[in-house]
Design an enzyme around this catalytic site. Sequence first.
Site, PDB file in Angstrom:
ATOM      1  N   ARG A 147      86.859  -6.821 -70.022  1.00 27.81           N
ATOM      2  CA  ARG A 147      87.095  -7.380 -71.357  1.00 27.81           C
ATOM      3  C   ARG A 147      87.933  -8.660 -71.275  1.00 27.81           C
ATOM      4  O   ARG A 147      87.922  -9.464 -72.189  1.00 27.81           O
ATOM      5  CB  ARG A 147      87.748  -6.345 -72.269  1.00 27.81           C
ATOM      6  N   TYR A 203      99.786 -17.579 -68.130  1.00 30.71           N
ATOM      7  CA  TYR A 203      99.110 -16.690 -67.191  1.00 30.71           C
ATOM      8  C   TYR A 203      99.192 -17.249 -65.761  1.00 30.71           C
ATOM      9  O   TYR A 203      99.495 -16.527 -64.805  1.00 30.71           O
ATOM     10  CB  TYR A 203      97.659 -16.572 -67.662  1.00 30.71           C
ATOM     11  N   SER A 206      95.498 -14.525 -59.689  1.00 29.79           N
ATOM     12  CA  SER A 206      94.275 -15.018 -60.300  1.00 29.79           C
ATOM     13  C   SER A 206      94.030 -16.444 -59.824  1.00 29.79           C
ATOM     14  O   SER A 206      94.972 -17.168 -59.488  1.00 29.79           O
ATOM     15  CB  SER A 206      94.455 -15.006 -61.819  1.00 29.79           C
ATOM     16  N   LYS A 224     100.994 -15.408 -62.701  1.00 28.73           N
ATOM     17  CA  LYS A 224     100.171 -14.990 -61.566  1.00 28.73           C
ATOM     18  C   LYS A 224     100.666 -15.602 -60.259  1.00 28.73           C
ATOM     19  O   LYS A 224     100.586 -14.980 -59.209  1.00 28.73           O
ATOM     20  CB  LYS A 224      98.712 -15.370 -61.822  1.00 28.73           C
ATOM     21  N   SER A 240     104.458   1.438 -70.812  1.00 27.55           N
ATOM     22  CA  SER A 240     104.187   0.021 -70.580  1.00 27.55           C
ATOM     23  C   SER A 240     104.900  -0.409 -69.305  1.00 27.55           C
ATOM     24  O   SER A 240     106.048  -0.023 -69.064  1.00 27.55           O
ATOM     25  CB  SER A 240     104.705  -0.806 -71.753  1.00 27.55           C
TER      26      SER A 240
HETATM   27  P1  NAI Z   1      91.250  -5.227 -68.580  1.00 23.52           P
HETATM   28  O1  NAI Z   1      91.751  -5.773 -69.875  1.00 23.52           O
HETATM   29  O2  NAI Z   1      89.902  -4.617 -68.563  1.00 23.52           O
HETATM   30  O3  NAI Z   1      92.286  -4.186 -68.021  1.00 23.52           O
HETATM   31  C1  NAI Z   1      93.649  -4.369 -68.083  1.00 23.52           C
HETATM   32  C2  NAI Z   1      94.299  -3.096 -68.506  1.00 23.52           C
HETATM   33  O4  NAI Z   1      95.715  -3.248 -68.507  1.00 23.52           O
HETATM   34  C3  NAI Z   1      93.921  -2.690 -69.935  1.00 23.52           C
HETATM   35  O5  NAI Z   1      93.322  -1.401 -69.942  1.00 23.52           O
HETATM   36  C4  NAI Z   1      95.223  -2.708 -70.696  1.00 23.52           C
HETATM   37  O6  NAI Z   1      95.329  -1.698 -71.688  1.00 23.52           O
HETATM   38  C5  NAI Z   1      96.240  -2.501 -69.580  1.00 23.52           C
HETATM   39  N1  NAI Z   1      97.547  -3.000 -69.952  1.00 23.52           N
HETATM   40  C6  NAI Z   1      97.853  -4.139 -70.601  1.00 23.52           C
HETATM   41  N2  NAI Z   1      99.170  -4.250 -70.777  1.00 23.52           N
HETATM   42  C7  NAI Z   1      99.726  -3.160 -70.225  1.00 23.52           C
HETATM   43  C8  NAI Z   1     101.060  -2.705 -70.080  1.00 23.52           C
HETATM   44  N3  NAI Z   1     102.083  -3.406 -70.573  1.00 23.52           N
HETATM   45  N4  NAI Z   1     101.287  -1.533 -69.455  1.00 23.52           N
HETATM   46  C9  NAI Z   1     100.250  -0.802 -68.972  1.00 23.52           C
HETATM   47  N5  NAI Z   1      98.970  -1.182 -69.102  1.00 23.52           N
HETATM   48  C10 NAI Z   1      98.710  -2.350 -69.702  1.00 23.52           C
HETATM   49  O7  NAI Z   1      91.345  -6.420 -67.525  1.00 23.52           O
HETATM   50  P2  NAI Z   1      90.869  -6.577 -66.013  1.00 23.52           P
HETATM   51  O8  NAI Z   1      89.974  -7.735 -65.955  1.00 23.52           O
HETATM   52  O9  NAI Z   1      90.438  -5.299 -65.454  1.00 23.52           O
HETATM   53  O10 NAI Z   1      92.236  -7.072 -65.328  1.00 23.52           O
HETATM   54  C11 NAI Z   1      92.948  -6.370 -64.356  1.00 23.52           C
HETATM   55  C12 NAI Z   1      93.861  -7.334 -63.636  1.00 23.52           C
HETATM   56  O11 NAI Z   1      93.086  -8.298 -62.914  1.00 23.52           O
HETATM   57  C13 NAI Z   1      94.769  -8.139 -64.540  1.00 23.52           C
HETATM   58  O12 NAI Z   1      96.024  -8.287 -63.940  1.00 23.52           O
HETATM   59  C14 NAI Z   1      94.088  -9.469 -64.630  1.00 23.52           C
HETATM   60  O13 NAI Z   1      94.974 -10.525 -64.936  1.00 23.52           O
HETATM   61  C15 NAI Z   1      93.530  -9.591 -63.236  1.00 23.52           C
HETATM   62  N6  NAI Z   1      92.446 -10.540 -63.122  1.00 23.52           N
HETATM   63  C16 NAI Z   1      91.210 -10.246 -63.606  1.00 23.52           C
HETATM   64  C17 NAI Z   1      90.188 -11.142 -63.467  1.00 23.52           C
HETATM   65  C18 NAI Z   1      88.821 -10.829 -63.887  1.00 23.52           C
HETATM   66  O14 NAI Z   1      87.912 -11.597 -63.547  1.00 23.52           O
HETATM   67  N7  NAI Z   1      88.592  -9.732 -64.590  1.00 23.52           N
HETATM   68  C19 NAI Z   1      90.401 -12.476 -62.866  1.00 23.52           C
HETATM   69  C20 NAI Z   1      91.714 -12.648 -62.314  1.00 23.52           C
HETATM   70  C21 NAI Z   1      92.690 -11.707 -62.465  1.00 23.52           C
END
Ligand code: NAI
Length: 701
Positions: free
Chosen positions: A483, A448, A435, A452, A356
Amino acid sequence: MALNLDSLGKKIGPFTKEYTWKDPVLYALGVGAGFSDLDYCYEKDLKVLPSYGIVTLYDFMPDLAALSNVNLAGILHGEQELIFHNPIPPEGALITAGAITQFYDKGPGKGALIVAEFDTRTASGQKLFTSRVTVFARLDGGFGGEDAPRTPAFMPERPPDYEIPATPSPDQPLIYRLSGDTFALHVDAEFARMAGFSSPIMHGLCTHGYACRALIGQLIPGAPEKARRMFNRFRSPLLPGRPIKTLIWKGDEGQAFWRVVQADTGEIIIDNGIFEYGDAPKEEIRFDGRAAIVTGAGAGLGRVYALELAKRGARVVVNDLGGARDGSGAASASPADRVVEEIKAFGGEAVASYDSVSTPEGGEAIVNRALEAFGRVDILINNAGILRDKTFLKMDPPDWKAVLAVHLDGAFYVTRPAFRNMKENKYGRIIMTTSAAGLYGNFGQTNYSAAKMGLVGLMNTVKLEGEKYGVKVNTIAPIAATRLTEDILPPDLFEQLKPEFVAPLVLYLSSEQCPVSGAIYNAGRGYFNRAAVVSGPGVMLTDGQTVPSPEMVADRLTDVLRMEGAREFYNATEALGAMLAGPEPQSGPAPGGIPQITVAAVFERMPQAFQAEKAAGVDVVFQFRIAGEGGGDWAAAVKDAVCTVTPGLQEKPTTTIKMAAEDFLNLMSGKLPAMQAYTSGKLKIEGDLLKSQLIEKLFKF
Ligand code: NAI
């Protein structure tokens, strides 16, 4: 003693060769340069002969020999290829690393071939050239391996297009050896006799340097930076002082074949020469030799970053602890493992990490994973994320802390050990993930948003501290279908927002080519723009000696809030300096009028120009649609004696006012009376005509 076939693929280097301008000049003199090609010999506007790249071979060869266990008594330089990516700077450091890529067996008593490849970069990581060397190991054949594929004959049979003569000095090896090859065969007469020669012989690579000069002089005179590739096979030894000729045949556009012969006997010294030249192709963004960490790479955006980096040659630590969207639930290795499998399936290199990001130990372990597997960290993408949305009053401390722990603390815990290694390597690229929720706010996401925006602050200072170590850090605000957003984004939009549309920016910011540090970018659906923290010009309320009163602030709020002429600051000191210097003198009318009038400024001032005491019982929405340069849509809502101005269109305005920008400004500054504007058609009113008459009463500019 047999060849050590296990050495195949084992990393050799990195070796660092620091050099001043005198080193490439010494090399150029060693390969016969002089006043006729002074560019290579004079420190003023020095151009480095591209074949100078060969000097890194002298660092590489001893390790190659030791690792492969080749019988040193039988080795000869068989073939040499140099691929030139960027011109070699006149001074600096050459950092070289590579590996043995092939062993070929010519059969018992016939020898073996050892092929090795290495890349040389500058200290800041710019790739200069790739060198491929084939060592003919005369005494190591018969280990049962495959023979090398035959090279089809490609040298033209017609007479050459050019013959470039040269006569190396009888003392040439004495100069050339100072560039690194101090083998006794080229200096010691007794040693040379023992090896079967009448006297010390020329270095094959010295003759190679003569050929390089001849090829450039003939095909791209004065432009050594246009050399792209030089390949050849060494054929026979040459005695110093013997005249030679470089024979050149022009091939297709940007290609030539070449050979070096002894001028008097015609004996071939170097054969099968290929020389390619021309403008550098649009540089492909590659990550060969780079090691990257992507946190939260088991899914969503992180997975795509990891795949795309690996496709372009990066070795990737795929980190993901595999929990639920809110960070709860049992951790699982499978998301990270699956992505590692995907990368391996196309021949990429990756290892999984299940730690983590949200603890100091986790951060250290993730970085150690990269150091153990790849020996370094060049790229870190802080991407892991969770969500725990609740409105502010319902936001319990555990939900607040959990989100900050992953996003903000997590970026700190991983970036710190990674930065340590980047500082040592004097190279690094770091990406933070913010974000729109943090940059602009989003209902129900106080935890959040705070985390951010905290990442932006982290970037702002890492940018300053990383500057002198070649570490660049940038922040992206992605928008993508994952997701995290599946129940937030409308389904049709969800389809159009593949993470693949965000990845190109992240890859560019992770590359050597990226010159920017400290910027924030919005990215999604192929659209990219920059977001920034900017400061307005402001106003000095007193002479700086007298403390102003709150009423003075109220009076001049418009000027405090004004954003025309806003600017960015690189650091806090710059911002403070600007504050102490006070605002730039304003042109335009005295306070109270509409200074440097623009349509946007009018709307900015509107809440201050609002006469609240005249608005009792008024409940209207004025929609302004201002056409032409500087125009746009604004709405002014008046209710309960409060005026709120917002950009854009309101759904159900009471009255819509349409005007050209210039007429509107004249109207607001009193130059154009409202009635005249209306009767002349310059002011068009839709909706409640009577209510429009309130405008003059309610606003006093
Ligand atoms: P996602 O949920 O598909 O991927 C995030 C991944 O981080 C997951 O696979 C999860 O298991 C992993 N994760 C969570 N906690 C963790 C930890 N403590 N240690 C290691 N891994 C951990 O989400 P997504 O959308 O791909 O998000 C990626 C980044 O982009 C995040 O920081 C999110 O806040 C940011 N973001 C995404 C947006 C979007 O439109 N999807 C919008 C703005 C920001």
